[in-house]
Design an enzyme around this catalytic site. Sequence first.
Site, PDB file in Angstrom:
ATOM      1  N   GLU A   1     -13.839  32.416  61.268  1.00 35.02           N
ATOM      2  CA  GLU A   1     -13.122  32.448  62.547  1.00 35.02           C
ATOM      3  C   GLU A   1     -12.291  31.180  62.736  1.00 35.02           C
ATOM      4  OE1 GLU A   1     -13.675  30.605  66.470  1.00 35.02           O
ATOM      5  OE2 GLU A   1     -15.535  31.699  66.081  1.00 35.02           O
ATOM      6  N   HIS A   2     -12.810  30.041  62.310  1.00 32.36           N
ATOM      7  CA  HIS A   2     -12.033  28.801  62.355  1.00 32.36           C
ATOM      8  C   HIS A   2     -10.848  28.853  61.392  1.00 32.36           C
ATOM      9  CE1 HIS A   2     -14.493  25.487  64.450  1.00 32.36           C
ATOM     10  NE2 HIS A   2     -15.044  26.639  64.793  1.00 32.36           N
TER      11      HIS A   2
ATOM     12  N   GLU B   1     -19.434  19.840  64.228  1.00 30.75           N
ATOM     13  CA  GLU B   1     -19.914  20.720  65.281  1.00 30.75           C
ATOM     14  C   GLU B   1     -21.423  20.948  65.155  1.00 30.75           C
ATOM     15  OE1 GLU B   1     -18.715  25.084  67.211  1.00 30.75           O
ATOM     16  OE2 GLU B   1     -17.715  24.374  65.397  1.00 30.75           O
TER      17      GLU B   1
END
Length: 436
Positions: free
Chosen positions: A64-65, A141
Amino acid sequence: MSAPSRRADPIAPTQTPKVHTLSNGVRVVCDPIPGLQTVALSVVAGQGARAEDAVRSGWSHLLEHMVFKGAGGRSAREIVEAIEAQGGNINAATGYERTSFQVRALAGGLDLGCAVIADLVQRPTMDEADLAKEKQVVGQEIAEAADAPDDLVFELAQTAAFEGQPLGRPILGTPQSIGTTTPTTLSAWRASLYGPKTLVVSAAGAVDEDELLRLAERDFGHGADDGAALAAPEPAIFTGGQRPVAKKLEQANLVLLLPAVGVKDDGYFALRLLAEILGGGMASRLFQEAREKRGLAYAIDAYSETYADTGVLGVFAGCAAGDAAELARVAAGEIMGMLQPVGEAELSRAKAQLKGAMFMGREGALARAEQAAGQVLLFGRTLDPAEVAAEVDAVTPGDLVTLTERILAHRRAAMAVLGPKTALKAAPAFEAALFG
């Protein structure tokens, strides 16, 4: 979900959006909202981190990134600039059971939004240098989540609840698991994860159905499934267990989980109401008993987390370390108290609060688009608000007792405690109070 037994009078029936299916299996939902000057587009894949094995843990989130680093001939900067130049914004999110790409735009921005998301889902660049940088970003993250007590304690509890299963692994993965990816392996994962038959294109707000269908056919109607089919996830098993972690903090953080039911279970709305009565607001049992009466916690609430086939009933609390064990016993006592039928006034208040939260939450265009996509993925159709209200209103005190009995019959709990060493007594105290 069972058929509604009666209709809630205050919730008027609306025109339920139609679900259209393109020739390649992509489904399309249009939900016009009169008076809006903006449109929300959500393209949702019915796959997420739950599709991963241990080796691929975190790949869906990393993917998704990565698609935002370049797609369809646009660079990362050109993707966001194109959307923002028309007054819109673009975002995405990865969950256990779905991945969502979203555009909010002014009326008339649907054309560009649809084209850009189609590029992200179908034609990402997957540059090797970009992948190396994004692995570092996701690694940061992961580290940030580990440093945040209120993130880490939920992750610990989830791991205890579903140990050794996809639902028990963090959506972010680990530095080791995402470190094995290459542009080739991530591209193959994309083809499997975002195949046409898993996609729902959902728009709400200032949108015309004919235009949406034309754009969906243009941008999503010609691709075919070109990846290896992902196997249906194994049924989840609530394993339970304790995850106590001693850490120098100002207060203790507790997450206490019990096995519950999934979205498709007839007891789903009973679960939502059970959580509401236990700890859904300032009038809830836990808030009144633990905070107002005993002063054991500043923050305490109960919640339900549900998936297609399973779910959990959870309690979260932050308290002084010395109060953690007593707070856990109080929480157990309030859960056990749900074995007795609730009064009509308390149940009525919980139903009003639940319906208020559900319907207030769907008044935004993006929430409407996301909700419709989720319903199509789960049930193959969208649900009318009046139908949902009727399901809530049909729950009886006996239903809550039956569900509580089902939950406690497993005799398993997942408990995470993060904080000073004194607080770690909370986990065995909760288990002993519930099960002896």
